[in-house]
Design a protein around this motif. Structure first.
Motif, PDB file in Angstrom:
ATOM      1  N   SER A  40       0.827  -1.204   0.000  1.00 19.33           N
ATOM      2  CA  SER A  40       0.000   0.000   0.000  1.00 19.33           C
ATOM      3  C   SER A  40       0.865   1.260   0.000  1.00 19.33           C
ATOM      4  N   ASP A  41       0.514   2.187  -0.881  1.00 17.50           N
ATOM      5  CA  ASP A  41       1.224   3.468  -0.916  1.00 17.50           C
ATOM      6  C   ASP A  41       0.336   4.599  -0.424  1.00 17.50           C
ATOM      7  N   ASP A  42      -0.698   4.236   0.354  1.00 15.31           N
ATOM      8  CA  ASP A  42      -1.581   5.250   0.924  1.00 15.31           C
ATOM      9  C   ASP A  42      -0.751   6.211   1.788  1.00 15.31           C
ATOM     10  N   PRO A  43      -0.734   7.506   1.452  1.00 14.04           N
ATOM     11  CA  PRO A  43       0.148   8.450   2.163  1.00 14.04           C
ATOM     12  C   PRO A  43      -0.106   8.498   3.664  1.00 14.04           C
ATOM     13  N   SER A  44      -1.373   8.515   4.068  1.00 13.00           N
ATOM     14  CA  SER A  44      -1.659   8.606   5.509  1.00 13.00           C
ATOM     15  C   SER A  44      -1.207   7.354   6.242  1.00 13.00           C
ATOM     16  N   ILE A  49       2.808   4.813   9.792  1.00 11.04           N
ATOM     17  CA  ILE A  49       3.826   3.791  10.057  1.00 11.04           C
ATOM     18  C   ILE A  49       5.169   4.443  10.353  1.00 11.04           C
ATOM     19  N   ARG A  50       5.519   5.437   9.570  1.00 10.31           N
ATOM     20  CA  ARG A  50       6.807   6.111   9.756  1.00 10.31           C
ATOM     21  C   ARG A  50       6.895   6.742  11.149  1.00 10.31           C
ATOM     22  N   ASN A  75      -1.997  -4.095   7.159  1.00 15.01           N
ATOM     23  CA  ASN A  75      -2.798  -3.527   6.074  1.00 15.01           C
ATOM     24  C   ASN A  75      -1.945  -3.091   4.895  1.00 15.01           C
ATOM     25  N   ALA A  76      -0.683  -2.749   5.170  1.00 15.03           N
ATOM     26  CA  ALA A  76       0.204  -2.300   4.094  1.00 15.03           C
ATOM     27  C   ALA A  76       0.737  -3.456   3.263  1.00 15.03           C
ATOM     28  N   ILE A  77       1.131  -4.571   3.916  1.00 13.71           N
ATOM     29  CA  ILE A  77       1.747  -5.656   3.136  1.00 13.71           C
ATOM     30  C   ILE A  77       0.803  -6.841   2.908  1.00 13.71           C
ATOM     31  N   PHE A  78      -0.378  -6.796   3.534  1.00 13.66           N
ATOM     32  CA  PHE A  78      -1.446  -7.750   3.226  1.00 13.66           C
ATOM     33  C   PHE A  78      -2.665  -6.972   2.711  1.00 13.66           C
TER      34      PHE A  78
END
Length: 526
Positions: A40-44, A49-50, A75-78
């Motif tokens: 996922s490249d969702d900015p928020s 995460i950062r 949610n980002a990698i699955f």
């Protein structure tokens, strides 16, 4: 010996461009490809995460924050259908375990390309929100490891006991102390045979400066030499080449390279920083089955990348499994991890299961409220066992249960009774000095027992543990006394149930906050 496990594999590969490939390999090794996707490249989501990773590095996250980080990582990698595919795969295994009483497990293996933007993400904090599942600490039906590709040929044959283990303790002056006594006590306990005629499971040698009281720990051969590069080289050239190398000490990361802080052999107390390249040269001819890099509690701030960098370089020397700490871990939790980890290895469990058990023992203490449970990272080529279990030992236990039921039962009862009495003493029952932490340790030992027939006793102990955590020492003492006087410790019915468990050889699962039946309700939502 535990019941044989049948492993499915769920492989998630993240490529250099952050594209995702997933496959499910069933117990017959038949591949079931999953959907393709991208991280996922969702900015928020990425910003969240950062921010949480910065706080994780500073150890300022509380339990709620850690769960949110784990959920965001998942949610980002699955993403989307990848998550659905994983959850359906796992649910199918859970349903079969429940309905058909099989022993299928799911081995989750994550392979992230070094050039991926998520390569440095701490996958050990992954939390599946729909199944309320921590992937790195679930010990009843799942394991989690990171996969790296190796070149060349590996010797993956199971090793016959004893498991040869070299512990290197490097404690240079001016770097802060290395506290290793508790870890050594646990390793020594596992290395010492349980009784007359008992086979020796581990052959342990320790290299490094030790206090006199540390050298009194039984089960360990103390070499009484500094933990220098030269001394390690001399050791591995001998016929006694260890299967396991366990390093406890300091590391650092400079100019994109990791270093280990060993000792200078000719100058007492001075540090000798050895680069990852030179450390990797130790493994040119010697190929241990496992290397464990443990950052000590007092290690200098910022040493964690050094250990992770070293793990990567060591792994590329065709070492089948490397365990490293993502960040420093307290001495108490290092001991807890070592207890679960080495106990599992000794019993012939696979390396990923041993690491999973070690992590889960930490969560039994902290309940996912601080980062320590996610510190251990396993890099592996193939997470098989490194040592054959001892069938003769299990056979003796089973035969004794069948031939002398009363003897077997009383041994277990005496063991539990002794632990309860020790916990009471640690809480000042009888006028002694109060040691709440040691009391918690005795109680946790009982809670983790697998005897189904003693579940009521374990529940009383859990209540006592909860009272102690809330500062109610009199309440803890009261519930410990209730457990000590429990009819479960005296009932003939308990004896029969326990012997039945010995005869079946079945390992009872750890009590979970959600039962398999609760999780089966997920099917309709997938």
């Amino acid at each position: 010996m535990e019941e044989r496990r049948d492993y499915d594999q769920f492989r998630l590969k993240i490529n250099a461009n952050d594209s995702i490939e997933v496959s499910h390999f069933d117990t017959t090794n038949q591949e079931h490809p999953g959907p393709e996707a991208k991280v996922s490249d969702d900015p928020s989501l990425r910003d969240d995460i950062r921010d949480y990773l910065v706080k994780l590095g500073m150890s300022t996250l509380d339990g709620g924050d850690i769960q949110r980080l784990g959920r965001n990582l998942y949610n980002a990698i699955f993403p989307g259908q990848v998550g659905v595919f994983f959850e359906q795969t796992l649910q199918g295994i859970l349903n079969e375990r429940q309905d058909r009483k099989t022993n299928r497990w799911l081995r989750v293996i994550i392979d992230v390309h070094p050039k991926s933007t998520v390569f440095a993400w701490p996958m050990e904090f992954l939390f599946c929100p729909r199944m309320e599942l921590w992937l790195a600490t679930e010990r009843s039906f799942l394991t989690l490891s990171r996969h790296l590709t190796l070149g060349g040929t590996l010797d993956l044959r199971l090793q016959e006991p004893p498991l040869r283990t070299l512990v290197v303790i490097s404690d240079p002056d001016k770097l802060g102390g290395v506290i290793s006594t508790k870890v050594l006590e646990e390793i020594g306990r596992l290395a010492t045979p349980g009784g007359s005629g008992e086979e020796k499971n581990m052959d342990v040698k320790v290299l490094g400066r030790l206090k006199s009281y540390q050298q009194d720990i039984p089960g360990i051969d103390y070499l009484d030499q500094p933990a220098s590069y030269e001394n390690i080289m001399d050791l591995i050239k001998e016929e006694w080449q260890p299967h396991v190398l366990h390093f406890i000490g300091h590391g650092k990361f400079e100019q994109n390279e990791g270093f280990l802080g060993l000792m200078k052999s000719d100058e007492e107390g001075l540090v000798d920083w050895i680069s990852a390249d030179h450390i990797s040269q130790l493994f040119s001819d010697w190929k241990p089955r496992l290397v464990l890099l443990q950052a000590c509690q007092s290690a200098q701030s910022g040493t964690e990348p050094g250990f992770m960098s070293l793990a990567d370089r060591i792994f590329k020397r065709n070492i089948p499994a490397v365990v490293a700490m993502q960040f420093t871990i307290t001495n108490d939790f290092a001991t807890i991890f070592a207890q679960g980890f080495y106990e599992a290895l000794r019993d012939g469990k696979d390396v990923d299961a041993a690491v999973q058990i070690g992590r889960s023992k930490i969560t039994a203490k902290v309940r996912w409220t601080n980062r320590d449970f996610g510190a251990p990272v396993l890099f592996t080529y193939r997470p098989d066992a490194i040592m054959q279990p001892l069938p003769s030992r299990s056979t003796r236990v089973t035969q004794s249960a069948v031939m002398d039921k009363n003897s077997t039962y009383m041994t277990a009862v005496q063991r539990v009774t002794r632990k309860i009495q020790n916990a009471l003493k640690c809480l000042g029952d009888g006028g002694g000095e109060v040691d709440a932490e040691r009391a918690r340790g005795w109680m946790d030992d009982i809670i983790e027992l697998k005897e189904e027939a003693l579940v009521k006793v374990k529940n009383r102990i859990s209540d006592a543990r909860e009272c102690l955590d809330m500062g109610d020492e009199p309440g803890a003492v009261k519930r410990l006394r209730e457990a000590l006087n429990s009819s479960d410790l005296k009932s003939p019915a308990v004896e029969a149930k326990q012997v039945k468990g010995f005869e079946s050889g079945q390992e009872q699962p750890r009590l979970q906050t959600k039962s398999l039946a609760d999780r089966s309700s997920l099917t309709g939502r997938l």
